[in-house]
Motif scaffolding. Structure first.
Motif, PDB file in Angstrom:
ATOM      1  N   MET A 127     -13.061  19.796  10.226  1.00 26.29           N
ATOM      2  CA  MET A 127     -11.696  19.326  10.319  1.00 26.29           C
ATOM      3  C   MET A 127     -11.644  17.866  10.786  1.00 26.29           C
ATOM      4  O   MET A 127     -10.893  17.062  10.280  1.00 26.29           O
ATOM      5  N   GLU A 128     -12.469  17.627  11.765  1.00 26.64           N
ATOM      6  CA  GLU A 128     -12.526  16.263  12.280  1.00 26.64           C
ATOM      7  C   GLU A 128     -13.034  15.298  11.204  1.00 26.64           C
ATOM      8  O   GLU A 128     -12.570  14.162  11.093  1.00 26.64           O
ATOM      9  N   GLN A 129     -13.984  15.746  10.413  1.00 25.41           N
ATOM     10  CA  GLN A 129     -14.516  14.882   9.337  1.00 25.41           C
ATOM     11  C   GLN A 129     -13.443  14.588   8.290  1.00 25.41           C
ATOM     12  O   GLN A 129     -13.357  13.487   7.741  1.00 25.41           O
ATOM     13  N   PHE A 130     -12.642  15.608   8.024  1.00 20.69           N
ATOM     14  CA  PHE A 130     -11.575  15.415   7.033  1.00 20.69           C
ATOM     15  C   PHE A 130     -10.568  14.399   7.522  1.00 20.69           C
ATOM     16  O   PHE A 130     -10.118  13.517   6.779  1.00 20.69           O
ATOM     17  N   LEU A 131     -10.225  14.511   8.811  1.00 17.35           N
ATOM     18  CA  LEU A 131      -9.276  13.556   9.354  1.00 17.35           C
ATOM     19  C   LEU A 131      -9.841  12.144   9.371  1.00 17.35           C
ATOM     20  O   LEU A 131      -9.127  11.152   9.104  1.00 17.35           O
ATOM     21  N   LEU A 132     -11.142  12.073   9.660  1.00 18.67           N
ATOM     22  CA  LEU A 132     -11.783  10.749   9.661  1.00 18.67           C
ATOM     23  C   LEU A 132     -11.786  10.134   8.270  1.00 18.67           C
ATOM     24  O   LEU A 132     -11.519   8.933   8.086  1.00 18.67           O
ATOM     25  N   ALA A 133     -12.044  10.943   7.285  1.00 15.92           N
ATOM     26  CA  ALA A 133     -12.049  10.439   5.897  1.00 15.92           C
ATOM     27  C   ALA A 133     -10.663   9.984   5.482  1.00 15.92           C
ATOM     28  O   ALA A 133     -10.480   8.944   4.826  1.00 15.92           O
ATOM     29  N   ALA A 134      -9.660  10.780   5.894  1.00 16.87           N
ATOM     30  CA  ALA A 134      -8.293  10.401   5.534  1.00 16.87           C
ATOM     31  C   ALA A 134      -7.907   9.094   6.204  1.00 16.87           C
ATOM     32  O   ALA A 134      -7.234   8.215   5.598  1.00 16.87           O
ATOM     33  N   ALA A 135      -8.347   8.962   7.470  1.00 12.61           N
ATOM     34  CA  ALA A 135      -8.030   7.708   8.168  1.00 12.61           C
ATOM     35  C   ALA A 135      -8.695   6.522   7.506  1.00 12.61           C
ATOM     36  O   ALA A 135      -8.111   5.423   7.387  1.00 12.61           O
ATOM     37  N   LEU A 136      -9.934   6.725   7.047  1.00 13.94           N
ATOM     38  CA  LEU A 136     -10.625   5.620   6.363  1.00 13.94           C
ATOM     39  C   LEU A 136      -9.934   5.245   5.066  1.00 13.94           C
ATOM     40  O   LEU A 136      -9.825   4.067   4.703  1.00 13.94           O
ATOM     41  N   VAL A 137      -9.442   6.284   4.374  1.00 14.62           N
ATOM     42  CA  VAL A 137      -8.747   5.996   3.119  1.00 14.62           C
ATOM     43  C   VAL A 137      -7.475   5.207   3.381  1.00 14.62           C
ATOM     44  O   VAL A 137      -7.146   4.244   2.684  1.00 14.62           O
ATOM     45  N   VAL A 138      -6.758   5.616   4.453  1.00 17.97           N
ATOM     46  CA  VAL A 138      -5.521   4.894   4.776  1.00 17.97           C
ATOM     47  C   VAL A 138      -5.811   3.444   5.155  1.00 17.97           C
ATOM     48  O   VAL A 138      -5.131   2.503   4.742  1.00 17.97           O
ATOM     49  N   VAL A 139      -6.872   3.296   5.989  1.00 18.80           N
ATOM     50  CA  VAL A 139      -7.230   1.925   6.401  1.00 18.80           C
ATOM     51  C   VAL A 139      -7.633   1.079   5.205  1.00 18.80           C
ATOM     52  O   VAL A 139      -7.258  -0.103   5.080  1.00 18.80           O
ATOM     53  N   ALA A 140      -8.413   1.684   4.305  1.00 22.68           N
ATOM     54  CA  ALA A 140      -8.849   0.941   3.111  1.00 22.68           C
ATOM     55  C   ALA A 140      -7.655   0.538   2.252  1.00 22.68           C
ATOM     56  O   ALA A 140      -7.544  -0.582   1.735  1.00 22.68           O
ATOM     57  N   GLY A 141      -6.704   1.464   2.119  1.00 27.85           N
ATOM     58  CA  GLY A 141      -5.526   1.130   1.313  1.00 27.85           C
ATOM     59  C   GLY A 141      -4.709   0.022   1.937  1.00 27.85           C
ATOM     60  O   GLY A 141      -4.189  -0.868   1.250  1.00 27.85           O
ATOM     61  N   ALA A 142      -4.606   0.125   3.280  1.00 27.02           N
ATOM     62  CA  ALA A 142      -3.848  -0.928   3.953  1.00 27.02           C
ATOM     63  C   ALA A 142      -4.532  -2.282   3.794  1.00 27.02           C
ATOM     64  O   ALA A 142      -3.889  -3.325   3.614  1.00 27.02           O
ATOM     65  N   GLY A 143      -5.876  -2.280   3.868  1.00 30.09           N
ATOM     66  CA  GLY A 143      -6.593  -3.549   3.686  1.00 30.09           C
ATOM     67  C   GLY A 143      -6.395  -4.126   2.298  1.00 30.09           C
ATOM     68  O   GLY A 143      -6.232  -5.340   2.114  1.00 30.09           O
ATOM     69  N   ILE A 144      -6.465  -3.157   1.335  1.00 29.59           N
ATOM     70  CA  ILE A 144      -6.274  -3.647  -0.057  1.00 29.59           C
ATOM     71  C   ILE A 144      -4.882  -4.215  -0.235  1.00 29.59           C
ATOM     72  O   ILE A 144      -4.676  -5.265  -0.863  1.00 29.59           O
ATOM     73  N   ALA A 145      -3.891  -3.532   0.345  1.00 30.90           N
ATOM     74  CA  ALA A 145      -2.517  -4.019   0.218  1.00 30.90           C
ATOM     75  C   ALA A 145      -2.340  -5.370   0.906  1.00 30.90           C
ATOM     76  O   ALA A 145      -1.673  -6.276   0.397  1.00 30.90           O
ATOM     77  N   ALA A 146      -2.972  -5.485   2.084  1.00 29.80           N
ATOM     78  CA  ALA A 146      -2.883  -6.755   2.800  1.00 29.80           C
ATOM     79  C   ALA A 146      -3.548  -7.888   2.027  1.00 29.80           C
ATOM     80  O   ALA A 146      -3.052  -9.029   1.976  1.00 29.80           O
ATOM     81  N   ALA A 147      -4.707  -7.538   1.436  1.00 33.55           N
ATOM     82  CA  ALA A 147      -5.402  -8.569   0.645  1.00 33.55           C
ATOM     83  C   ALA A 147      -4.572  -9.011  -0.550  1.00 33.55           C
ATOM     84  O   ALA A 147      -4.472 -10.215  -0.878  1.00 33.55           O
ATOM     85  N   ALA A 148      -3.950  -8.033  -1.214  1.00 30.29           N
ATOM     86  CA  ALA A 148      -3.112  -8.372  -2.370  1.00 30.29           C
ATOM     87  C   ALA A 148      -1.920  -9.227  -1.946  1.00 30.29           C
ATOM     88  O   ALA A 148      -1.534 -10.204  -2.619  1.00 30.29           O
ATOM     89  N   LEU A 149      -1.335  -8.844  -0.782  1.00 30.49           N
ATOM     90  CA  LEU A 149      -0.208  -9.631  -0.301  1.00 30.49           C
ATOM     91  C   LEU A 149      -0.625 -11.047   0.066  1.00 30.49           C
ATOM     92  O   LEU A 149       0.093 -12.019  -0.207  1.00 30.49           O
ATOM     93  N   LEU A 150      -1.822 -11.136   0.652  1.00 30.58           N
ATOM     94  CA  LEU A 150      -2.313 -12.475   1.020  1.00 30.58           C
ATOM     95  C   LEU A 150      -2.553 -13.342  -0.215  1.00 30.58           C
ATOM     96  O   LEU A 150      -2.213 -14.534  -0.244  1.00 30.58           O
ATOM     97  N   VAL A 151      -3.132 -12.729  -1.233  1.00 34.83           N
ATOM     98  CA  VAL A 151      -3.355 -13.503  -2.487  1.00 34.83           C
ATOM     99  C   VAL A 151      -2.035 -13.966  -3.098  1.00 34.83           C
ATOM    100  O   VAL A 151      -1.889 -15.103  -3.576  1.00 34.83           O
ATOM    101  N   ARG A 152      -1.062 -13.083  -3.067  1.00 36.44           N
ATOM    102  CA  ARG A 152       0.248 -13.437  -3.633  1.00 36.44           C
ATOM    103  C   ARG A 152       0.899 -14.574  -2.856  1.00 36.44           C
ATOM    104  O   ARG A 152       1.475 -15.502  -3.444  1.00 36.44           O
ATOM    105  N   GLN A 153       0.805 -14.458  -1.528  1.00 42.32           N
ATOM    106  CA  GLN A 153       1.376 -15.520  -0.715  1.00 42.32           C
ATOM    107  C   GLN A 153       0.696 -16.867  -0.962  1.00 42.32           C
ATOM    108  O   GLN A 153       1.349 -17.920  -0.989  1.00 42.32           O
ATOM    109  N   ARG A 154      -0.637 -16.781  -1.109  1.00 43.73           N
ATOM    110  CA  ARG A 154      -1.350 -18.034  -1.397  1.00 43.73           C
ATOM    111  C   ARG A 154      -0.921 -18.640  -2.736  1.00 43.73           C
ATOM    112  O   ARG A 154      -0.771 -19.861  -2.871  1.00 43.73           O
ATOM    113  N   ARG A 155      -0.731 -17.809  -3.714  1.00 39.07           N
ATOM    114  CA  ARG A 155      -0.293 -18.312  -5.021  1.00 39.07           C
ATOM    115  C   ARG A 155       1.107 -18.932  -4.927  1.00 39.07           C
ATOM    116  O   ARG A 155       1.371 -19.999  -5.497  1.00 39.07           O
ATOM    117  N   GLU A 156       1.986 -18.208  -4.214  1.00 39.35           N
ATOM    118  CA  GLU A 156       3.336 -18.744  -4.064  1.00 39.35           C
ATOM    119  C   GLU A 156       3.326 -20.072  -3.294  1.00 39.35           C
ATOM    120  O   GLU A 156       4.064 -21.008  -3.628  1.00 39.35           O
TER     121      GLU A 156
END
Length: 438
Positions: free
Chosen positions: A1-30
């Motif tokens: 159970m703990e492993q599942f929660l850890l994996a889910a947290a990693l997925v959320v963190v990874a998604g947030a990083g990807i979203a932040a990176a995309a937002l940063l690229v967009r801001q730089r372009r603008e």
């Protein structure tokens, strides 16, 4: 159970990083786009400021100068506004066109006003000169003292020069010459012009032609020649002569005036050619101080009456050669020429020519006294008085003062008659120098 929660947290963190990176690229372009847009705006603003400064400091002053002097080149814009700022370039063109139109209208109104004022003033001066001429003529009729007549002739000559200057200024301001004269020979035309200049004694006329100038063109050509002769005399040494020669051509007669004075450079010759062509209206504000009206007046008269004037030839004496070409349309036969008298032709040769006698009633068309031959009544031989034989040792008899005065008066009356005129446009009769030379 703990492993599942850890994996889910990693997925959320990874998604947030990807979203932040995309937002940063967009801001730089603008941000990059905004910077580029800001740079373009700054460059456009700088372009407009420089073009506006160039318009005020360079283009408009040159445009104003070109209105007075067609030879001035007007500088264009600093940039290719049709490509970089089409609307702004069109706006600048509209401004320059409005400025040029307004300046041209203001200059035209000022020129017309100045010419109208000068024309009215010159009419008054011409009228006064005419009244003065009448007073001088009356005095010449009443006085027969040689000294008095000599002084009157000098005054008359100065009055003729004054009238010529007033007449030339009036013509330049749009007036007509104001004089109508009968057809005159080329020699009389040149003499009439010579009588209106200060240094008339320096003019030497050679080789007259057997033709005359039509009535309507006499006064314009006289005034033109007077201005050119005055130019030639003023811009040459006082100990030199001004030579006048005639050259007949297949379609007219050329009157050549040669001086031994200062030659003109290429720029002066070009300006003289522009004035003598008579193509453009003369700006009286740009004739110098004092105004040099000689070439301008000659150009106006030449264009109006159909003859040509040029000064583009070097005189054989190192100065300038002015040529007035009178076409055949302005020429006629010499006035007063008639066919030979058949009775005179059939007179027996043994009779010989009739003696010459002076007849005051006969005169040339110009008004000068003319010697004619009349028959002397035959008297018986016993009534003929023997001729006086002069003493070889006696001095020649002096002419009486009255006879001398009468001769001066006759000469002056002939000159005055040659200058006499009938006003043709309601103006009083009127009687400077190479304009572009110092």
């Amino acid at each position: 159970m703990e492993q599942f929660l850890l994996a889910a947290a990693l997925v959320v963190v990874a998604g947030a990083g990807i979203a932040a990176a995309a937002l940063l690229v967009r801001q730089r372009r603008e941000t990059a786009g905004l910077r580029a847009q800001n740079a373009a705006l700054a460059r456009g603003l700088d372009l407009r400021e420089r073009e506006l400064r160039h318009l005020a400091d360079v283009r408009l002053p040159e445009l104003m100068e070109s209105l007075h002097n067609p030879g001035v080149r007007v500088t264009g814009p600093l940039h290719d506004l049709d490509r970089e700022a089409p609307a702004y370039g069109q706006a600048l063109r509209t401004v320059t066109e409005l400025f040029a139109g307004s300046a041209a209208r203001v200059r035209e109104r000022a020129d017309l006003s100045a010419k109208s004022t000068l024309r009215a003033m010159m009419r008054a001066v011409q009228s006064l000169a005419n009244e003065q001429q009448l007073a001088i003529s009356d005095m010449q009729e009443r006085h027969d003292d040689p000294d008095v007549l000599e002084g009157l002739l000098r005054v008359d000559h100065m009055n003729a020069q004054l009238g010529r200057r007033a007449q030339a200024t009036a013509v330049l301001c749009g007036s007509w010459p104001g004089q109508q004269r009968s057809a005159s020979s080329m020699s009389d035309v040149v003499r009439g012009a010579t009588s209106r200049i200060r240094d008339y004694l320096r003019v030497n006329m050679q080789g007259p032609v057997n033709t005359a100038v039509t009535s309507r063109a006499v006064e314009p050509i006289v005034l033109t020649l007077a201005e050119l002769l005055d130019n030639a005399a003023r811009h040459s040494r006082p100990d030199t002569t001004v030579e006048v020669n005639f050259q007949s051509t297949h379609n007219g007669v050329a009157i050549m005036i040669d001086d031994a004075g200062v030659a003109m450079d290429a720029e002066e010759l070009q300006r003289a050619a522009d004035l003598l062509s008579g193509d453009a209206s003369v700006d009286i504000h740009r004739l110098g101080d004092p105004p040099r009206v000689g070439f301008a007046v000659a150009g106006v008269l030449a264009a109006r009456y159909g003859f040509r004037v040029s000064v583009d030839t070097r005189s054989p004496y190192g100065g300038v050669r002015a040529v007035v070409f009178v076409p055949s349309a302005l020429l006629t036969d010499l006035p007063g020429e008639h066919a030979p008298d058949p009775a005179a032709a059939s007179r027996p040769a043994a009779e010989g020519p009739a003696p010459a006698a002076w007849t005051p009633a006969s005169a040339t068309p110009g008004g000068l006294p003319k010697r004619t031959r009349v028959a002397v009544a035959e008297r018986p031989a016993e009534e003929q008085e023997p001729p006086d034989v002069p003493d070889a040792g006696a001095p020649p008899p002096l002419r009486p003062a009255r006879e001398t005065a009468a001769g001066l008066g006759a000469w002056q009356r002939g000159t005055r008659s040659g200058r006499a005129s009938t006003p043709s446009d309601g103006e009083g009769p009127g009687i400077e120098s190479k304009d572009l030379r110092p």
